[in-house]
Design a protein around this motif. Sequence first.
Motif, PDB file in Angstrom:
ATOM      1  N   GLY A  80      39.386 -68.847 -75.377  1.00  0.00           N
ATOM      2  CA  GLY A  80      40.425 -68.285 -76.288  1.00  0.00           C
ATOM      3  C   GLY A  80      41.313 -69.446 -76.905  1.00  0.00           C
ATOM      4  O   GLY A  80      41.583 -69.222 -78.211  1.00  0.00           O
ATOM      5  N   VAL A  81      41.709 -70.132 -76.137  1.00  0.00           N
ATOM      6  CA  VAL A  81      42.522 -71.391 -76.744  1.00  0.00           C
ATOM      7  C   VAL A  81      41.928 -72.208 -77.812  1.00  0.00           C
ATOM      8  O   VAL A  81      42.547 -72.422 -78.634  1.00  0.00           O
ATOM      9  N   ALA A  82      40.472 -72.641 -77.533  1.00  0.00           N
ATOM     10  CA  ALA A  82      39.910 -73.461 -78.514  1.00  0.00           C
ATOM     11  C   ALA A  82      39.843 -72.539 -79.725  1.00  0.00           C
ATOM     12  O   ALA A  82      39.795 -72.965 -80.829  1.00  0.00           O
ATOM     13  N   TRP A  83      39.300 -71.433 -79.476  1.00  0.00           N
ATOM     14  CA  TRP A  83      39.250 -70.318 -80.680  1.00  0.00           C
ATOM     15  C   TRP A  83      40.475 -70.464 -81.557  1.00  0.00           C
ATOM     16  O   TRP A  83      40.737 -70.612 -82.724  1.00  0.00           O
ATOM     17  N   PHE A  84      41.864 -70.274 -80.807  1.00  0.00           N
ATOM     18  CA  PHE A  84      42.784 -70.304 -81.542  1.00  0.00           C
ATOM     19  C   PHE A  84      43.190 -71.645 -82.344  1.00  0.00           C
ATOM     20  O   PHE A  84      43.438 -71.597 -83.308  1.00  0.00           O
ATOM     21  N   PHE A  85      43.021 -72.704 -81.612  1.00  0.00           N
ATOM     22  CA  PHE A  85      43.040 -73.974 -82.282  1.00  0.00           C
ATOM     23  C   PHE A  85      42.306 -74.110 -83.651  1.00  0.00           C
ATOM     24  O   PHE A  85      42.401 -75.074 -84.658  1.00  0.00           O
TER      25      PHE A  85
END
Lengths: 306, 660
Positions: free
Chosen positions: B48-53
């Motif tokens: 999820g965090v990677a998607w956000f970045f």
Amino acid sequence: MILTILHTALHVVVALALPPLLLGVIAKTKALFAGRVGPPVLQPYYDLWKLAQKGSVFSTTTTWVFCAGPVVGLVTAVLAVLLIPLAGSDAPLSFPGDVILLAYLLGLSRFFTAASALDTGSSFEGMGAAREVTFACLAEPAIFLGLLVLAKLSGSLQLEKMLGGSLAAQWSAAGAPLVLVILSWFVVLLAENSRIPFDDPGTHLELTMVHEVMVLDHSGPAFGMVLYGASLKLFLFAALVVRLALPQSAGFAWLDWPVFIAGMLGVAVAVGVVESTMARLRLTQVPVLLVAACLLSAFGVVLLLR
Amino acid sequence: MTEVLVLVGIALAAASGFFGLLFRRDSSAGQTLCTSIAVAGALSGLAGVAWFFATGTSRPINVPWSLVEGAAFHVGLDGLSAFFLVPIFLISLLGNVYGLGYWKQSEHPTTGRKLRLFYGLLTAGMALLVVARNSILFLFGWEIMALAAYFLVVTEEEKPAVREAGWIYLVATHAATLCLLGVFGLLRGASGSFTLVALSSGSVSPGVATAIFVLALVGFGLKAGIMPLHVWLPGAHAMAPSHVSAMMSGVLIKMGIYGLVRVTSLLPDPPVAWGGTVLALGVISGVLGVAFAVGQHDLKRLLAYHSIENIGIIVMGLGLALLGRSLGRVDWVVLGLAGSLLHIWNHALFKALLFLSAGSVIHAAGTREIDHLGGLARKMPWTALAFLAGAVAICGLPPLNGFVSELLIYLGLFRTLGFGKEPSLAGAAFAVPALALIGALAVACFVKVFGAVFLGTARSQHADHAHESPRSMLVPMAVLAGCCLAIGLAPQIAAPVLAKGISAWAPNVPSVAQQLSSLAPLNWISIMGVLLIAGLAAGGALLSMRLRRSVVEKGPTWGCGYVAPTPRMQYTSSSFAQMLVLLFGWALRPRTHRPKNLPLFPRQGDFHSEVPDPALDEGLLPAFRFSARLLSWFRVFQQGNLQAYLLYIFIALVALLLWR
């Protein structure tokens, strides 16, 4: 382009070839003061050559960390001397903030030198390592307080600019802080390179020593690396002091380099004179002198920012 | 998508431990299942965090929640939330894997399931509070985190020292929560809702803003362990199992920093005094934290004091950024906050690495006493290498990650001198030598630990019979060491993420990414790091080539003529630290116990020294005892039977009704 390459080549040659000579000059100065002939000025080079050919003895308690000490000590010192401007105003490797890298490279070297001393499991070497890291805790703030002065004067954190030709113009405006920094850094030079009054490299009584006792168990090529690395470190600090005192650049390499080298030899003679005329301090007095060095630099900062 | 993945991660983490309760005490199937679910959760969160970045988009989820008026299940991601989620999920993932070998269900049948349950809840609580956009939800996550951490600290509750550490932690964390209630109450008063939104300039009076700031500093500072609010930290970190210590030191105390960063981002127009206070507190925590660390004999207590030191460095960066915002200096904001944020990641990585390798040592040798260990580098070469990597990184030495973040903070602090015609803030520049002192003391301390634990020869039977840890413990350490090296050699990979964090904190700073790349020599750090490693490889090859061509003998260590040395004659860690402890004696107040009135030929005697924590022993505990005496008359009301308390509640309710 060709000039830059020549300049860099000269920088590398001087920085790698000159350091042992400083040790020779110090020894010669001390011998003259003592009324002896003393070893030849080139003796450190012979010593290094001899050590490179010798066999080694390793303690059975040691691990790879024992060998890492000399290697890290030498490599970090080589990288560090490539960061500082010698004569003229260029250093082979230079970028904004390189001055902090310089300080931390010395920290890395200290970490591994002390760790390799502890690797032998000897209490003498443990004692030396403890003293080395303790004194460094007081020397480090003195270096950085001096850097504050230079950063404020040059408006930069790049050694090339902090110690560059523009410093010459600052001498008239900010002479007092600069003199204070030179004094403070000379004390740090003596402490970091384990010279009298902090340490006596000439003695053979292990209990009184700092640097020498840390490398008591090193032998052969590894010990050669230690000696050479230590001379590079002396060269580094001497170069900082010389650049502070003689920042003028004539713009001609044939003039700048001899002036710089003469300055370096002058620092070596000064170290020799200090060693000949002073006694080693009692261990408990060492922190006092280092705190005094910090205060000298701190006064420099205050003078500049008032 | 981002929020869904993160929420799935939170849910899986929270649920992971419950499955273990369905299995028998001595069954290892439960531990495998729990760990798999926790790992899946962490991976989902990281995705999820990677998607956000990658995309930069966030669609906040807002579901009304009738718990309290104004409460809502409102979650969303911004640069700061995403930044803090990375260590939460990463360290949780690695800690869970490490726990497979470190706290085997078959070896710890009574505590294993409980530990896994609260480990998952701790992860979920922290992730929830970081993504919360509503202050009630934030406090909800905060309390889950605080209570789960308490149960993790008291995992070995049969030991009195563990219970004492847990109790002090519990008191400290509730004092922190009390302050936070004040913070969020005042924020609601200013903004009119429990939603965490930036207050516009002029919407809050300076007095209220200062009150919010001070309460936040105390509340979040208690959690972060800023000196002198650190009293709970050394005990709790030392007593918890090592992968819990890694989580607490690497991530949990950063939640205090997150809170401080978040609240300061909400308040408009910070006065100079705020930044100055934060910077000064950072310097105090940094210098005294590492000074106390030097004096410790307990491996994990020592690492705990280093957490205080590193929190100090992080707080110094934050203080500088606050000063930059007050005085309109963009370069201070960018460098200060970038250094501070990057140090949060870095500290999570190398401190987790150090605690995990310390755990490996404790697992193998069965003691935390540094002076009982020694010579472990021969028996546990991989653990030794991992610890060495962590030690070099935490000292801020190149080519590892600690150097990068400290360099950013240095660059920012030097800029307070005012280059050229820029105005200066001279007082702040004196943080530079303080940071240098911190670095040198850290080197001294870690040489001491590494030397005493891993080098030389074994000082006790425990250390002599040590063995290398299983692969499930070594792999997480290797991953962490790899991350330390990666950030140290290629800090550019962190730059865009840092820029997002800075933009979220100070939205009015233009083009943060360009500013950062022009102010910080990130490419040069890579070049120098590669040069350094290449030089070390070349130097090592040169030496080994010379050694192969010459005669190499083995012999005992040179003892200056003494031929029968024993391991007990080695320099101990206490002797190594003695000079420094005396230098800082004014703050550390070391205590020594030595035999008195020795006869002319002493037979037997014992000596020991310790550095207790004066803030706890001489500050808080006497104050608590005094107030307990003062308030003893109040005990009349403490009957200890339920009916009496119900009566009190009834009376209070009636009184409130009448008052309305």
